[in-house]
Design an enzyme around this catalytic site. Sequence first.
Site, PDB file in Angstrom:
ATOM      1  N   ASP A 490      -1.221   1.811  36.549  1.00 33.06           N
ATOM      2  CA  ASP A 490      -0.143   3.259  35.649  1.00 33.06           C
ATOM      3  C   ASP A 490      -1.346   3.888  34.936  1.00 33.06           C
ATOM      4  OD1 ASP A 490       2.200   3.900  35.253  1.00 33.06           O
ATOM      5  OD2 ASP A 490       2.798   2.164  34.633  1.00 33.06           O
ATOM      6  N   ASP A 560       9.878   5.577  39.126  1.00 32.33           N
ATOM      7  CA  ASP A 560      10.751   4.877  38.498  1.00 32.33           C
ATOM      8  C   ASP A 560      12.022   5.040  39.286  1.00 32.33           C
ATOM      9  OD1 ASP A 560       8.673   4.065  37.322  1.00 32.33           O
ATOM     10  OD2 ASP A 560       8.835   5.005  35.223  1.00 32.33           O
TER      11      ASP A 560
HETATM   12  C1  DGJ Z   1       5.846   2.550  34.914  1.00 32.58           C
HETATM   13  C2  DGJ Z   1       5.646   2.402  36.600  1.00 32.58           C
HETATM   14  O1  DGJ Z   1       6.373   3.275  37.102  1.00 32.58           O
HETATM   15  C3  DGJ Z   1       6.997   0.727  35.758  1.00 32.58           C
HETATM   16  O2  DGJ Z   1       6.287   1.032  37.987  1.00 32.58           O
HETATM   17  C4  DGJ Z   1       6.561   0.094  35.400  1.00 32.58           C
HETATM   18  O3  DGJ Z   1       4.799  -0.407  35.995  1.00 32.58           O
HETATM   19  C5  DGJ Z   1       6.203   0.319  34.473  1.00 32.58           C
HETATM   20  N1  DGJ Z   1       5.001   1.685  33.915  1.00 32.58           N
HETATM   21  C6  DGJ Z   1       4.969  -0.539  32.964  1.00 32.58           C
HETATM   22  O4  DGJ Z   1       5.031  -0.084  31.338  1.00 32.58           O
END
Ligand code: DGJ
Length: 754
Positions: A490, A560
């Site tokens: 990430d 997301d």
């Molecule tokens: C952002 C990501 O896009 C999410 O799927 C998740 O992993 C969160 N960060 C966790 O902090």
Amino acid sequence: MFRVPVNTQSSGLVRYNEDTKEFHIQGKDFSYIFNILRNKQLGHIYYGKRIHHSESYSHLIVIEPKATSSCVYEGDLAFSLDMLKQEYPAYGTTDYREPAYQIHQKNGSRITNFEYKSHQIYDGKPKLDGLPATYTENGDEAVTLEITLHDKLIDMDIILLYTVYKELNVLTRSTKFINHGKLSLDLSRAMSTSVDFFDSDFEMIQLSGSWARERHLLSRPLRPGIQSISSTRGTSSTQQNPFVALKRKETNEHIGEVFGFSFVYSGNFLAQIEVDQYDVSRIMMGIHPFDFNWKLESGESFQTPEVVMVYSDQGINGMSQTYHKLYRTRLAKGEWRDKTRPVLINNWEATYFDFDEGKILTIANTAKDLGIELFVLDDGWFGNRDTDKTSLGDWYPNIQKLPNGIVGLAEKITKLGLKFGFWFEPEMVSKVSELYSQHPDWIIHVPNRHSSHGRNQFVLDFSRREVVDHIYERMSALLRAAPISYVKWDMNRYMTEIGSAGLPADRQKEVPHRYILGVYDLYDRLTSEFPHVLFESCASGGARFDPGMLYYAPQAWTSDDTDAIERLKIQYGTSVVYPLSSMGAHVSAVPNHQVKRSTSLETRANVAYFGMFGYELDVTKMPEEEKQQLRKQINFYKENRDIIQNGTFYRLKSPFEDAGNVTAWVVVSQDQKQAIAGYYQVLAKPNPGYSKLLLKGLNPDYQYKIEGKVGKRFGNELMNAGIIMDGEYSGLDAEGIDFGGDFSSRIFKMEAEI
Ligand code: DGJ
């Protein structure tokens, strides 16, 4: 690398005519022609549909006097670079359009004179040092043309690299600058490609958005002056994807000409089109020159990232299919490129930071029972990470939550018969962390200036080798210690106050690019050492969904936003460049956590099927009836995932057109014997008329059985007469199957009986 020099004249795909000094690159369906001009710079002649090779194209170059033009030769009012189309335009020598490069010299001059020096043509495609790029597996898949330009005064070379693929309508371009001189030089602009199109009768297509609404497809007509998309955020961004295409006004998804430009890079970029006074469109793409400078000491070189240019005369779908095939098979690399991707469950939306080993194991247990293959432990497993205010950088398991550590948990989950994967955010640090307290100067910052945060976190200075080494040590130690099959990588903030404690004052503008090189270096080390680990890239969802990442991580978390209706736009837009094999797509809970919308479990799956499928909800809380539905969904996906991962994808109805109420797409197996179509309706209408779904890509002569429908239908019937969607807005369809209402969807599985 296959680097067998063919010769300097011709190789079938690339020809050079010594008499006319013209180069003709002939791709599958396109021609790309340029020449050496009278002043020994390179002029552009033609890029478009493939034409037969002729001895000369000089009649396509117009050189005539024009009022107010500045001219190169005294006594000659016609030879002006402003009037000529250029191949890699220079600054300050009669062309007033923006140049492809600029070099500041010790004496203050920015004027250069790069003349053609030599060229070579060879089979295959060279690697770009430290950078992701498309590749060949056999030397005969592609041919490369390498042209060296030289500036005598500063003793510098520019190498223009062109690779044309035999079976795909692809031409890649990149540029290398080599300082052979004694003095240092400053490269303040170094675009990867530049093309001057004859006219401006185009619309520009871009993929723009924001967090939770990434890569929406937009188009606008070209106008005189400069139009551009870019990122100066330190990463490719959700705001603009590093892609642009020029399409003719009449071009749609299925017919017409389109020229795609996609940048294999994950940092700041600029894609701009300048329409000049004579309606010539100059498109260029490369690292954003804003706040960029690269010092080239004597003997040093600078390699730009690659631009992948795709030609299609089969509409936007044609362009996308070329990108899909190239990126799926000759950009993504490693074991996981071709391996069947597992159905996964991720605990983020199920638990956020609030979990312990017991909770994780109950989710994993149920997941296993449902047929899920991989468990992914998301954020919160390390340091004291109970909120997003702490612990990034401290990559040690949180023993309160996981008393047996990552090793113990991974072993338990593996014993259940599931694979195990986990989340990292390697490029970041929290101020509340051991790492920050030990190395406060390891963040990107400017001394004596305030450092801004994003999501309470700071960007580690990956332009410094020791920082990358440290993170590599931690990550590799964990990957070595436990049975890990997957990593979600990430990256959750953009850069601010850009500066590095590791670089001298005159190299501070190199930080963003050096940072990206550091990220690539870490990816390279980890993917080489752990080839069996599937890497999925992520950046607050899709903020770094770009070809650079795809080279190392064959799939990416698309957004997301897991709402099925929002995902229609996101996945549709993403598919303009990126294959289904690269798009992470999960079914999540309702009301949806991002937009609070409630859609049926069926529709959520029907959208997520068209990607690398998984779940992101607490399966332990689902009633038995829903679990039963999940079992069916997982079975359906497993049965069909080969078609989804490797088939040919066609967009059929756009969520960005006609008020966006209906979206449809289809994916067809390579042998055309199987196809899966998705049809989605946002809102129901009272007493509606009739519509039909016209399929694409089927074999016209095959007879297809549609699952759940009676009889067989020829491919050409399905593509021309289509499937009638009566009753789509309320009630039953033509075959009496219940369908309708808001957020409804249908999947049509077709199988040829031959
Ligand atoms: C952002 C990501 O896009 C999410 O799927 C998740 O992993 C969160 N960060 C966790 O902090």
